[in-house]
Write a protein that holds these residues in place. Structure first.
Motif, PDB file in Angstrom:
ATOM      1  N   UNK A 137       0.853  -1.185   0.000  1.00 10.50           N
ATOM      2  CA  UNK A 137       0.000   0.000   0.000  1.00 10.50           C
ATOM      3  C   UNK A 137       0.886   1.230   0.000  1.00 10.50           C
ATOM      4  N   UNK A 138       0.315   2.351  -0.370  1.00  9.07           N
ATOM      5  CA  UNK A 138       1.070   3.607  -0.363  1.00  9.07           C
ATOM      6  C   UNK A 138       1.537   3.954   1.042  1.00  9.07           C
ATOM      7  N   UNK A 139       0.746   3.602   2.036  1.00 11.20           N
ATOM      8  CA  UNK A 139       1.073   3.941   3.420  1.00 11.20           C
ATOM      9  C   UNK A 139       2.290   3.190   3.949  1.00 11.20           C
ATOM     10  N   UNK A 140       2.580   2.016   3.415  1.00 10.47           N
ATOM     11  CA  UNK A 140       3.694   1.242   3.972  1.00 10.47           C
ATOM     12  C   UNK A 140       4.814   0.969   2.966  1.00 10.47           C
ATOM     13  N   UNK A 141       4.919   1.818   1.958  1.00  7.14           N
ATOM     14  CA  UNK A 141       6.042   1.716   1.026  1.00  7.14           C
ATOM     15  C   UNK A 141       6.658   3.094   0.815  1.00  7.14           C
ATOM     16  N   UNK A 142       7.935   3.097   0.521  1.00  5.22           N
ATOM     17  CA  UNK A 142       8.623   4.320   0.126  1.00  5.22           C
ATOM     18  C   UNK A 142       9.339   4.038  -1.186  1.00  5.22           C
ATOM     19  N   UNK A 143       9.612   5.089  -1.898  1.00  7.94           N
ATOM     20  CA  UNK A 143      10.332   4.962  -3.158  1.00  7.94           C
ATOM     21  C   UNK A 143      11.767   5.419  -2.936  1.00  7.94           C
ATOM     22  N   UNK A 144      12.701   4.671  -3.498  1.00 10.51           N
ATOM     23  CA  UNK A 144      14.125   5.014  -3.400  1.00 10.51           C
ATOM     24  C   UNK A 144      14.710   5.060  -4.796  1.00 10.51           C
ATOM     25  N   UNK A 145      15.771   5.827  -4.950  1.00  5.37           N
ATOM     26  CA  UNK A 145      16.460   5.838  -6.236  1.00  5.37           C
ATOM     27  C   UNK A 145      17.034   4.458  -6.497  1.00  5.37           C
ATOM     28  N   UNK A 146      16.795   3.949  -7.684  1.00  7.61           N
ATOM     29  CA  UNK A 146      17.333   2.649  -8.073  1.00  7.61           C
ATOM     30  C   UNK A 146      18.651   2.814  -8.812  1.00  7.61           C
ATOM     31  N   UNK A 147      19.279   1.714  -9.156  1.00  7.19           N
ATOM     32  CA  UNK A 147      20.575   1.777  -9.828  1.00  7.19           C
ATOM     33  C   UNK A 147      20.510   2.443 -11.194  1.00  7.19           C
ATOM     34  N   UNK A 148      19.336   2.502 -11.802  1.00  3.67           N
ATOM     35  CA  UNK A 148      19.200   3.123 -13.116  1.00  3.67           C
ATOM     36  C   UNK A 148      18.870   4.602 -13.074  1.00  3.67           C
ATOM     37  N   UNK A 149      18.798   5.189 -11.860  1.00  6.94           N
ATOM     38  CA  UNK A 149      18.484   6.621 -11.776  1.00  6.94           C
ATOM     39  C   UNK A 149      19.691   7.407 -12.252  1.00  6.94           C
ATOM     40  N   UNK A 150      19.502   8.353 -13.176  1.00  4.88           N
ATOM     41  CA  UNK A 150      20.640   9.098 -13.737  1.00  4.88           C
ATOM     42  C   UNK A 150      21.400   9.888 -12.676  1.00  4.88           C
ATOM     43  N   UNK A 151      22.700   9.643 -12.532  1.00  5.77           N
ATOM     44  CA  UNK A 151      23.491  10.368 -11.522  1.00  5.77           C
ATOM     45  C   UNK A 151      23.416  11.883 -11.664  1.00  5.77           C
ATOM     46  N   UNK A 167      15.605  19.196  -5.841  1.00  7.14           N
ATOM     47  CA  UNK A 167      14.208  18.763  -5.946  1.00  7.14           C
ATOM     48  C   UNK A 167      14.099  17.239  -5.985  1.00  7.14           C
ATOM     49  N   UNK A 168      15.054  16.574  -6.595  1.00  8.45           N
ATOM     50  CA  UNK A 168      15.062  15.118  -6.657  1.00  8.45           C
ATOM     51  C   UNK A 168      15.401  14.550  -5.282  1.00  8.45           C
ATOM     52  N   UNK A 169      16.370  15.129  -4.623  1.00  3.88           N
ATOM     53  CA  UNK A 169      16.750  14.671  -3.275  1.00  3.88           C
ATOM     54  C   UNK A 169      15.577  14.820  -2.311  1.00  3.88           C
ATOM     55  N   UNK A 170      14.806  15.909  -2.416  1.00 13.74           N
ATOM     56  CA  UNK A 170      13.619  16.094  -1.566  1.00 13.74           C
ATOM     57  C   UNK A 170      12.584  15.002  -1.841  1.00 13.74           C
ATOM     58  N   UNK A 171      12.407  14.645  -3.099  1.00 17.22           N
ATOM     59  CA  UNK A 171      11.428  13.614  -3.463  1.00 17.22           C
ATOM     60  C   UNK A 171      11.739  12.287  -2.778  1.00 17.22           C
ATOM     61  N   UNK A 172      13.009  11.941  -2.688  1.00 20.00           N
ATOM     62  CA  UNK A 172      13.398  10.647  -2.153  1.00 20.00           C
ATOM     63  C   UNK A 172      13.813  10.703  -0.676  1.00 20.00           C
ATOM     64  N   UNK A 173      13.725  11.861  -0.044  1.00 18.44           N
ATOM     65  CA  UNK A 173      14.137  12.011   1.350  1.00 18.44           C
ATOM     66  C   UNK A 173      13.040  11.592   2.330  1.00 18.44           C
ATOM     67  N   UNK A 174      11.881  11.294   1.868  1.00 15.22           N
ATOM     68  CA  UNK A 174      10.741  10.992   2.756  1.00 15.22           C
ATOM     69  C   UNK A 174      10.859   9.668   3.420  1.00 15.22           C
TER      70      UNK A 174
END
Length: 165
Positions: free
Chosen positions: A137-151, A158-165
């Motif tokens: 569910x959205x409540x119990x998952x978080x999104x993290x940058x994966x190995x394919x995320x462009x360095x 703005x990208x760091x804020x998106x994944x800082x949660x």
């Protein structure tokens, strides 16, 4: 008007939507899962314009979800057959169907029932953790940058804020 391409975005949802492009493409794939293989059958079942259908089938073949298999030579005619990549789209369609059944079906209930042949029961799609089997569910998952995320993008504030949660 030219549409924006999401093909190179660092997001699998955006890339998938870029491939789908419009509402006809998932419906063509749905018909493939019902066993439709021939151009005229797709056209008849969907009521789609021939030029639109030609374009959608060409795109699905180019992207590797369908393959053309010649069944007649005079004139040349093809079946459009799901590939492994195309068959793997089944989970997306049944998950969409599950959401529609829950939120759009109305009092009469779902228009189509999913029957699991292996166990013999009617069922519905569930998105579960591949490791523990619990529902995601959205409540119990978080999104993290994966190995394919462009360095080059990973360092943007703005990208760091998106994944800082």
């Amino acid at each position: 008007m030219r549409r924006t391409s999401f093909a190179r975005w660092p997001c699998s949802i955006a890339r998938t939507m870029d491939l789908l492009g419009d509402w006809w493409t998932p419906l063509v794939l749905r018909e493939s899962f019902y066993g439709i293989r021939r151009f005229d059958e797709f056209q008849q079942e969907l009521g789609i314009a021939r030029n639109t259908l030609s374009e959608r089938l060409r795109r699905l073949v180019d992207e590797g979800l369908l393959e053309k298999q010649q069944y007649d030579s005079n004139p040349v005619r093809y079946d459009y057959v799901l590939t492994e990549k195309g068959r793997d789209f089944h989970g997306v369609l049944v998950t969409m169907s599950r959401w529609g059944d829950k939120w759009l079906a109305g009092e009469e209930g779902p228009p189509v029932t999913l029957h699991h042949e292996k166990c013999g029961h009617d069922t519905h799609a569930e998105v579960v953790c591949a490791v523990c089997g619990e529902p995601l569910t959205a409540a119990d998952t978080t999104k993290r940058m994966g190995p394919g995320y462009p360095p080059r993008l990973a360092q943007r504030p703005d990208v760091q804020r998106r994944f800082a949660r």
